[in-house]
Design an enzyme around this catalytic site. Structure first.
Site, mmCIF file in Angstrom:
data_model
loop_
_atom_site.group_PDB
_atom_site.id
_atom_site.type_symbol
_atom_site.label_atom_id
_atom_site.label_comp_id
_atom_site.label_asym_id
_atom_site.label_seq_id
_atom_site.Cartn_x
_atom_site.Cartn_y
_atom_site.Cartn_z
ATOM 1 N N GLU A 328 0.910 -1.086 -0.228
ATOM 2 C CA GLU A 328 0.024 -0.033 -0.148
ATOM 3 C C GLU A 328 0.842 1.243 0.037
ATOM 4 O OE1 GLU A 328 -2.199 3.428 1.873
ATOM 5 O OE2 GLU A 328 -0.419 2.312 2.621
ATOM 6 N N GLU A 329 1.883 1.229 0.558
ATOM 7 C CA GLU A 329 2.803 2.487 0.820
ATOM 8 C C GLU A 329 3.486 2.995 -0.168
ATOM 9 O OE1 GLU A 329 2.604 3.999 3.438
ATOM 10 O OE2 GLU A 329 2.328 3.041 5.233
ATOM 11 N N HIS A 426 5.024 7.262 9.387
ATOM 12 C CA HIS A 426 5.995 7.100 8.594
ATOM 13 C C HIS A 426 7.245 7.581 9.213
ATOM 14 C CE1 HIS A 426 3.235 7.742 4.682
ATOM 15 N NE2 HIS A 426 3.157 6.479 5.438
#
Length: 470
Positions: A328-329, A426
């Site tokens: 996803e990132e 993050h």
């Protein structure tokens, strides 16, 4: 006497509604009790975070996470558990980044940076150049090539602090991180430094994905995030002296795509096995921390939804899947692959729920669905009131479930309290110690409760669509 039959009919309906409501209250109570006294989500997260760690797509840790979660889903005793192959990008950070501000030769101030995901490296000896500060792409355009060429562009637009929704604040400035290099390249910039997406002033740089679009590899410029404290410092120093220089060095590298997997577990429906409901989070994370909030929490909560259904004695009518998405990132490959395969198999997905907003106290859900389905959800609000779940709004479902969107599918996103989320997002402090066990377990129970209700009462069909039997 002419009103007797309608009154009797209305009385029967009211009794039936009351009976259903009381039954649902008991089921939800059992779900929350199971999660808070016998939950597995926190133990699973402990292993993912502390025994495996950060799970960047294409990494060895990502492989370990795939194997671990598949094994744990198999222990639950589901009807099916399998791996779905997906090719993912492999980007490696390399040695720790280094940066400083130079006011004059030999006089420097070290600052905290990290490479943005997908960035190219600097040259081996690093990059040093004058720096220009902007807060928007419009400001960059106004400066023009004559004032930008050969310099480093410093994007310093902060998250808007007076927005109560921190995700709205994030959305208001994340374009400078994602597309900053593309815009700066147009004016001849040699590098990009971006203020971290963080409402708090601290020394932690926050990474995240960025793009070069179609810029040839040889023309790509290195891009890094700078901590909010150091962004403030750099901005102040530029006010005093526009001639200062910025130096940074990073050694990240992009490799060829590698094979990875989505991890899927299923309880097959007892009445409508070909109608699919999914819960999910993304198994990959960034590499600075261990990805506990983003999105280890969503992964283990989704796994525990299936376990809690079984532990609470619930036999779903429809097939319920936990999907642990990969990548996803920095690519959304897992979400896109799952939707692609579902379409090829002509699978009838009716509901999808995603948890990708951290493991904090659940506040409710946002829904991307028809008015009819949203009104049905609003009728369930009293069932969630004892658990202080009050936020039910139309809105965004989630990135990984987004590719499943059609007019007939209900998409939902778990919405925890978001005020602390971007302190960790993050960054190197997205670690297990910052997840509260009880909050995590409340989220797992809340997801399970919504899945139970949609499975029991079904999804309202779109106009001209055949109604779903219940």
């Amino acid at each position: 006497m002419i009103y007797q039959r309608p009154l009797v009919f209305l009385f029967v309906i009211l009794l039936s509604f009351q009976s259903n409501s009381q039954t649902d209250e008991k089921v939800l109570r059992e779900i929350y009790t199971q999660s808070l006294t016998n939950g597995k989500s926190y133990d699973w997260l402990n292993h993912l975070s502390n025994q495996i760690g950060g799970r960047l797509s294409g990494s060895l840790n990502a492989e370990k996470a795939v194997a671990y979660t598949k094994e744990e889903l198999e222990k639950i005793g589901l009807d099916k558990v399998w791996l779905q192959p997906v090719m993912v990008p492999k980007w490696v950070r390399g040695a720790k980044e280094y940066a400083y501000i130079e006011t004059e030769p030999g006089k420097t101030t070290t600052v905290n940076i990290c490479a943005l995901g997908g960035s190219v490296a600097t040259k081996a000896l690093g990059l040093k150049a004058n720096i220009v500060e902007v807060k928007s792409f419009d400001e960059l355009k106004e400066l023009g090539k004559e004032n930008v060429e050969g310099k480093i562009v410093f994007y310093n637009r902060p998250m808007q602090p007076d927005l109560i929704s921190t995700f709205e604040a994030y959305g208001g400035c994340v374009n400078q991180r994602y597309s900053g290099a593309v815009e700066a390249t147009k004016y001849g910039a040699v590098g990009v430094i971006v203020r971290s997406m963080n409402l708090r002033l601290d020394d932690l740089p926050h990474t995240g994905s960025m793009t070069y679009d179609n810029i040839p590899v040889e023309k790509r410029i290195p891009s890094a995030a700078i901590s909010t404290n150091d962004a403030e410092l750099l901005s102040t120093m530029l006010e005093l002296d526009k001639s200062i220089k910025f130096y940074f060095k990073q050694s990240c590298k992009q490799f060829k795509d590698v094979l990875s997997y989505n991890v899927i577990g299923e309880i097959t429906g007892s009445e409508f096995p070909n109608e699919y409901m999914i819960v999910g989070g993304h198994l990959d994370s960034w590499d600075l921390g261990d990805g506990s909030h983003d999105d280890g929490a969503g992964v283990v909560q989704s796994m525990d939804v299936l376990r809690l259904l079984k532990a609470s004695g619930i036999k779903p009518k429809r097939s319920i899947r936990a999907v642990l998405f990969m990548n996803e990132e920095n690519g959304l490959r897992g979400g896109n692959k799952y939707a692609e395969i579902a379409k090829k198999k002509n699978e009838n997905h009716v509901f999808a729920l995603e948890s990708d907003a951290g493991g904090f106290t659940p506040r409710g859900f946002s829904f991307d669905c028809s008015d009819a389905n949203f009104n049905q959800v609003l009728n369930w609000k009293p069932l969630f009131k004892p658990y202080l779940i009050h936020y039910f709004e139309k809105g965004y479902g989630g990135a990984d479930i987004g590719p499943l969107k059609t007019d007939a599918v209900v998409l939902a996103g778990l919405r925890p309290d978001s005020q602390r989320y971007f302190d960790h997002h993050h960054a190197s402090n997205d670690t297990f110690e910052h997840v509260n066990k009880r909050e995590l377990e409340l989220g797992a129970a809340t997801m399970t409760a919504l899945v139970y209700l949609f499975d029991k009462y079904g999804v309202n069909p779109i106009p001209n669509q055949k109604a779903i039997k219940n």
